[in-house]
Design a protein around this motif. Structure first.
Motif, mmCIF file in Angstrom:
data_model
loop_
_atom_site.group_PDB
_atom_site.id
_atom_site.type_symbol
_atom_site.label_atom_id
_atom_site.label_comp_id
_atom_site.label_asym_id
_atom_site.label_seq_id
_atom_site.Cartn_x
_atom_site.Cartn_y
_atom_site.Cartn_z
ATOM 1 N N VAL A 166 8.500 -11.314 0.604
ATOM 2 C CA VAL A 166 7.293 -10.474 0.609
ATOM 3 C C VAL A 166 6.083 -11.393 0.784
ATOM 4 O O VAL A 166 6.017 -12.442 0.148
ATOM 5 C CB VAL A 166 7.158 -9.681 -0.720
ATOM 6 C CG1 VAL A 166 5.936 -8.777 -0.669
ATOM 7 C CG2 VAL A 166 8.417 -8.852 -0.993
ATOM 8 N N ILE A 167 5.173 -11.019 1.645
ATOM 9 C CA ILE A 167 3.954 -11.820 1.808
ATOM 10 C C ILE A 167 2.716 -10.927 1.743
ATOM 11 O O ILE A 167 2.769 -9.747 2.097
ATOM 12 C CB ILE A 167 3.939 -12.628 3.130
ATOM 13 C CG1 ILE A 167 4.260 -11.731 4.335
ATOM 14 C CG2 ILE A 167 4.898 -13.814 3.059
ATOM 15 C CD1 ILE A 167 4.146 -12.437 5.683
ATOM 16 N N GLY A 168 1.643 -11.519 1.278
ATOM 17 C CA GLY A 168 0.373 -10.804 1.156
ATOM 18 C C GLY A 168 -0.752 -11.586 1.808
ATOM 19 O O GLY A 168 -0.513 -12.617 2.459
ATOM 20 N N PRO A 169 -1.990 -11.132 1.595
ATOM 21 C CA PRO A 169 -3.146 -11.719 2.288
ATOM 22 C C PRO A 169 -3.331 -13.214 2.043
ATOM 23 O O PRO A 169 -3.875 -13.906 2.898
ATOM 24 C CB PRO A 169 -4.328 -10.927 1.722
ATOM 25 C CG PRO A 169 -3.740 -9.634 1.278
ATOM 26 C CD PRO A 169 -2.357 -9.943 0.813
ATOM 27 N N SER A 170 -2.875 -13.719 0.905
ATOM 28 C CA SER A 170 -3.084 -15.151 0.655
ATOM 29 C C SER A 170 -2.034 -16.006 1.372
ATOM 30 O O SER A 170 -2.126 -17.237 1.367
ATOM 31 C CB SER A 170 -3.049 -15.424 -0.854
ATOM 32 O OG SER A 170 -1.832 -14.932 -1.376
ATOM 33 N N ASP A 171 -1.048 -15.361 1.954
ATOM 34 C CA ASP A 171 0.071 -16.111 2.537
ATOM 35 C C ASP A 171 -0.026 -16.331 4.043
ATOM 36 O O ASP A 171 0.649 -17.207 4.585
ATOM 37 C CB ASP A 171 1.397 -15.379 2.257
ATOM 38 C CG ASP A 171 1.633 -15.190 0.769
ATOM 39 O OD1 ASP A 171 1.392 -16.171 0.031
ATOM 40 O OD2 ASP A 171 2.028 -14.086 0.359
ATOM 41 N N LEU A 172 -0.797 -15.509 4.733
ATOM 42 C CA LEU A 172 -0.749 -15.561 6.196
ATOM 43 C C LEU A 172 -2.052 -15.036 6.776
ATOM 44 O O LEU A 172 -2.596 -14.025 6.317
ATOM 45 C CB LEU A 172 0.431 -14.694 6.699
ATOM 46 C CG LEU A 172 0.722 -14.720 8.198
ATOM 47 C CD1 LEU A 172 1.231 -16.090 8.624
ATOM 48 C CD2 LEU A 172 1.731 -13.645 8.577
ATOM 49 N N GLU A 173 -2.501 -15.717 7.815
ATOM 50 C CA GLU A 173 -3.802 -15.439 8.437
ATOM 51 C C GLU A 173 -4.072 -13.976 8.814
ATOM 52 O O GLU A 173 -5.078 -13.424 8.376
ATOM 53 C CB GLU A 173 -3.957 -16.345 9.667
ATOM 54 C CG GLU A 173 -5.198 -16.111 10.487
ATOM 55 C CD GLU A 173 -6.436 -16.677 9.822
ATOM 56 O OE1 GLU A 173 -7.374 -15.898 9.627
ATOM 57 O OE2 GLU A 173 -6.449 -17.886 9.507
ATOM 58 N N PRO A 174 -3.223 -13.304 9.576
ATOM 59 C CA PRO A 174 -3.646 -11.948 9.965
ATOM 60 C C PRO A 174 -3.632 -10.936 8.822
ATOM 61 O O PRO A 174 -4.168 -9.841 8.979
ATOM 62 C CB PRO A 174 -2.649 -11.543 11.059
ATOM 63 C CG PRO A 174 -1.546 -12.520 11.029
ATOM 64 C CD PRO A 174 -1.936 -13.680 10.177
ATOM 65 N N LEU A 175 -3.033 -11.262 7.690
ATOM 66 C CA LEU A 175 -3.023 -10.303 6.572
ATOM 67 C C LEU A 175 -4.370 -10.387 5.853
ATOM 68 O O LEU A 175 -4.906 -11.471 5.658
ATOM 69 C CB LEU A 175 -1.879 -10.617 5.613
ATOM 70 C CG LEU A 175 -0.484 -10.638 6.246
ATOM 71 C CD1 LEU A 175 0.575 -10.957 5.196
ATOM 72 C CD2 LEU A 175 -0.173 -9.314 6.927
ATOM 73 N N VAL A 218 -1.923 -5.757 5.814
ATOM 74 C CA VAL A 218 -2.296 -6.237 4.486
ATOM 75 C C VAL A 218 -1.156 -7.051 3.851
ATOM 76 O O VAL A 218 -1.378 -8.097 3.255
ATOM 77 C CB VAL A 218 -2.683 -5.044 3.581
ATOM 78 C CG1 VAL A 218 -2.926 -5.498 2.155
ATOM 79 C CG2 VAL A 218 -3.912 -4.324 4.147
ATOM 80 N N ALA A 219 0.060 -6.545 3.981
ATOM 81 C CA ALA A 219 1.216 -7.236 3.393
ATOM 82 C C ALA A 219 2.448 -6.906 4.217
ATOM 83 O O ALA A 219 2.429 -5.984 5.038
ATOM 84 C CB ALA A 219 1.419 -6.796 1.938
ATOM 85 N N ALA A 220 3.523 -7.681 3.998
ATOM 86 C CA ALA A 220 4.746 -7.423 4.760
ATOM 87 C C ALA A 220 5.957 -7.849 3.957
ATOM 88 O O ALA A 220 5.862 -8.723 3.087
ATOM 89 C CB ALA A 220 4.707 -8.176 6.094
#
Lengths: 146, 752
Positions: free
Chosen positions: B98-107, B118-120
């Protein structure tokens, strides 16, 4: 029965025929473009009748005969589609051929209006419709000759 | 020898100067007309694979251990995430990452349009992934979205700086005019809806990231992903062998690729991220709406004295400003032209290129206004177009590399003449009419683009280049070019494409650039093989190279005698003859453009407002045609797509919330089998003598450019009503008819 072979599929209730064909049987010739029965890309035949496999639950199929593009590879429409240039990106093409094969089985020599009526459920974003009609007419002409 | 040159590069009207190294292009163009293979109809080399359902698209990938991603997207046009708890998702069955805004640029925590990611999550199955997205605990502070164009203009909310252009003095030109048309035209937002949705599957192999993606630009995706993951460029390998349609919207990596790559990194497994149709219709780009304020003036003989045009391009939150003013600036030899293009930023999904971006919209307004002007002056619309023909580039006096627009007009004449007979077939409430519109677009392609050709011991030829065939038939065109150059049958050529690890750099399949960029490179690589073959044959048969040539699969001597190619290559057994080819530069100091005209015949039901397009004649000048069969398909496809945006397609937004209402293929009306008119397609097929060793330009976009204006001009011809917006749905048509009746009652002249 899928393309003449018997398959037993063990999947959760709610699985669509399209997912069962693609994910369990590996028959990825059937495409999913909208997933909600609006575009015709996932068309297969159930006992010869075109149905939208993305909104057909696999548990309702029972022992009926499913025909996918993989079962129609030797159908004269396949060659006719190539000859007429009736594929561009090709993503809708299997569904188009499955629908057209059902049309020709029911109506070997369809007129323009019958072709339009039978094929209007199969969307093609590249706009191959005129060439698809030409392909269907080519096979229909063979039917006339035969 | 390799030469370092500075050259102008153009993609969809965006010009940049850049350095390129080019090989001396020693090849003369082939003579005009159909050759052995080039210029003759060829069925697609990959047609059977597609028709038999064997072609493997990105959607069909089944990598061992592959996980499936789903994305939490903003349901609001503008919002702030006030609480985001990913824990409930992580706790669910089958969830691997699970990834959120702090983990990846386009989020992001602050979405500025509906659908922004926002998250994936990544899970064993699609169903599990979707369920986990539902389980994410998120709270939104919904903010007021900016949706109104007027308000955005007042606030100067722009994506890029406005673009101004001026030559001459439009006010003076308008003062000199015998008739002036001043009107506002509007075009809608159109959704691409390629049938294969945007998607990528990413897999890490050691320090290399492999990206399987449905793309129009393998190398662009490579560069973007390498930058995002801080990898050397060739540590990203991008693969797309079969591609289910793009139409402009698949030119970059997209959030789905970044999400799949990041989740693959975290889980150590391949991850497939595929937009569903509803995401596709919100979050994968669109043709931006425009509001066009035009003033056109002409003398009584039809000579244009002024074109004054302001374009508000409602781009959405992001994107780029398409060349909407291009037709106004370049189509006619008008001395006084002023254009302003503003790229308005709103809280709506970002635009993306859509088949001739800008020119579809700009041509609609300009070519409709020109017909209104012709009506005011009581002149023949075709004559007005001839009178204002630009013999050289009206922007900077540069000569055109080639321009066969007058020939297009000449060929269109008999189809335009049909108007008398068509009008006479009006009966009862069904009125018929004919309209036309001119097409102008880029399509010259350019360097850098490379190809390799190899000739094997059995005499078969393989073209290797990391380009893509997005369904336009470029794979077939490249095979034809190699076959022609080597004098062998088409069946002996295989084209290997679609993999950045297996072939040299190739151009984006956008801006009608694939064939004009890749074709010359393929020809040059094939010619390299041909030269070596003749050198070897001359030694083997103890003759001079200059008496040998390649013909019908043989090496033929002018002194008599011939040898099968295999007689030479067979000597080498597993040895191969390898050829290199590069695309040379475009001609300096010349403008390379494509041209054409379309003539539309329509029937309008005056009672119901239904518009039926009955026939379209199209003739285009794109230089040499490689494959007339595939070219005809391109023209038909462009016209059918254009009928969609002219009559039925429109993205609807909720005016309060900015949410997209047409997210499905039953609410968004694509053209169907039943909407197709008779289409008569022609090509001038005259090589552009100044452009490369082929003289070919691109045909992907030209056919979609003039159709809307031609149809709307036919509607005016049939009904007398001025339609100034697309799509012409029944409401629009009935309103225009009512206005025309009102005007007639008042006794005012047509076209204000």
């Amino acid at each position: 029965m899928v393309n003449g072979g018997l398959h037993e599929v063990d999947v959760p209730v709610g699985t669509t025929l399209a997912d069962a064909l693609r994910d369990v049987l590996g028959l990825t010739g059937t495409k999913i473009a909208c997933g909600e029965g609006h575009c015709g890309a996932c068309t297969v035949q159930l006992d010869g009748v075109p149905v939208l496999s993305c909104i057909t639950l696999v548990h309702t199929v029972g022992e009926r005969e499913v025909t996918t593009i993989e079962g129609l590879r030797e159908h004269p429409l396949v060659q006719a589609f190539v000859e007429a240039d009736a594929t561009q990106c090709g993503f809708c093409t299997p569904g188009q051929i499955v629908s057209a094969a059902a049309l020709l089985a029911a109506t070997p020599r369809p007129g323009h209006d019958e072709i339009v009526h039978a094929m209007s459920g199969n969307l093609c974003r590249c706009g191959t419709y005129p060439k698809i009609e030409r392909a269907i007419e080519a096979v229909a002409a063979e039917n006339r000759g035969g | 020898m390799a030469r370092l040159i500075r050259t102008e590069k153009e993609v969809e009207g965006r010009y940049t100067e850049q350095w390129v190294v080019v090989e001396e292009d020693v090849l003369e163009q082939w003579p005009e007309g159909p050759l052995q293979t080039v210029g003759r109809p060829a069925t697609r080399v990959d047609g059977l694979a597609r028709a038999r359902g064997e072609a493997r698209y990105t959607q069909d990938l089944r990598l061992p251990g592959m996980l499936h991603a789903a994305v939490l997207r903003s349901p609001h046009a503008r919002a702030r995430v006030t609480r985001l708890d990913l824990e409930p998702a992580m706790a669910m069955a089958g969830i691997r990452g699970v990834i959120g805004p702090s983990d990846l640029e386009p989020l992001t925590n602050e979405p500025n349009y509906e659908g922004e990611a926002v998250a994936a999550v990544a899970a064993d199955t699609v169903a599990q992934a979707r369920a986990a997205v539902e389980a994410i605990d998120v709270e939104w502070e919904v903010l007021e979205p900016l949706l109104d164009a007027e308000q955005a203009l007042a606030q100067k909310s722009f994506v890029t700086n406005p673009r101004d252009y001026e030559r001459g003095d439009v006010e003076r030109g308008l003062a000199e005019a015998d008739a002036v048309v001043e009107a506002e035209y509007r075009t809608q937002s159109v959704l691409h809806n390629a049938l294969e949705t945007h998607q990528s599957a990413c897999e890490w192999e050691g320090d290399t990231l492999v990206v399987y993606t449905s793309t129009q630009f393998l190398w662009g995706v490579r560069d973007e992903v390498a930058k995002a993951f801080q990898l050397p460029k060739d540590k990203v390998r991008v693969i797309c062998r079969f591609m289910g349609g793009g139409f402009g919207a698949k030119g970059s990596a997209g959030d789905y690729t970044m999400i799949a790559a990041e989740l693959a990194k975290r889980t150590g497994r391949p991850v497939h991220c595929r937009l569903d149709r509803r995401e596709e219709n919100v979050n994968s780009g669109n043709r931006n709406p425009t509001i066009q304020k035009l003033r056109l003036g002409a003398r009584s003989d039809g000579t244009l004295t002024a074109i004054d045009a302001e374009y508000e391009c409602l781009l959405g939150w992001d994107g780029w400003l398409p060349p909407t003013a291009g037709p106004a600036q370049m189509l006619y030899a008008c001395e006084n032209v002023r254009t302003v293009e503003r790229g308005v930023r709103l809280n709506t999904p970002p635009m993306d290129a859509f088949r001739a971006p800008g020119f579809v919209e700009g041509t609609f307004g300009l070519e409709c206004a020109l017909d209104e002007l012709a009506a005011k002056l009581d002149l023949d619309p075709l004559e007005v177009r001839r009178r204002n023909h630009a013999d050289h580039d009206p922007m900077d006096e540069r000569p055109f590399s080639a321009k066969e627009l007058m020939e297009c007009y000449r060929r269109a004449e008999p189809h335009w003449e049909r108007r008398h007979e068509v009008r006479a077939r009006s009966e009862g409430p069904v009125q018929r009419g004919v309209g036309l519109a001119t097409q102008l677009w880029y399509g010259g392609g350019g360097p850098p683009s490379y190809a390799w050709v190899r000739l094997g011991g059995d005499g078969t030829v393989t073209v290797v280049t990391a380009m893509q065939d997005i369904g336009t038939g470029t794979r077939t065109a490249m095979a034809q070019i190699a076959a022609e150059e080597l004098g062998i049958p088409l069946e002996r050529v295989t084209v290997e494409l679609g993999d950045t690890a297996h072939g040299p750099y190739a151009v984006v399949s956008g801006g009608s650039s694939t064939t004009p960029s890749m074709g010359p490179a393929v020809r040059s690589a094939a010619a390299d093989v041909g030269r070596q073959l003749i050198e070897i044959a001359a030694q083997r048969f103890e003759t001079e190279e200059r008496v040998l040539r390649l013909e019908n699969g043989k090496i033929v001597s002018d002194l008599g005698g011939s040898w099968a190619i295999e007689d030479i290559t067979g000597l080498l057994e597993d040895g191969q003859i390898l050829g290199n080819g590069a695309r040379g530069p475009n001609p300096t100091g010349m403008r390379v453009l494509t041209f054409g005209i379309q003539v539309a015949e329509v029937a309008v039901d005056m009672e119901t407002g239904e518009v039926v397009v009955e026939r379209i004649y199209a003739v285009h000048d794109v230089g040499r045609v490689i494959n007339p069969l595939g070219a005809e398909s391109q023209i038909e496809g462009g016209i059918i797509q254009a009928i969609g945006h002219t009559l039925s397609e429109k993205r609807l937004l909720d005016p309060q919330t900015g949410k997209v209402l047409t997210r499905t293929l039953d609410s968004y009306k694509l053209p169907t089998f039943a909407d197709v008119p008779e289409i008569v397609a022609e090509l001038v097929d005259k090589p552009d003598a100044h452009l490369t060793n082929l003289g070919s330009k691109g045909l992907g976009e030209p056919p979609i450019v003039p159709t809307a204006a031609a149809i709307v001009n036919a509607i005016r011809d049939a009904t007398g009503a001025d339609v100034r917006e697309i799509p012409v749905d029944r409401e629009t048509m009935l309103r225009a008819l009512a206005e025309a009746r009102e005007r007639e009652k008042r006794g005012a002249p047509a076209a204000v």
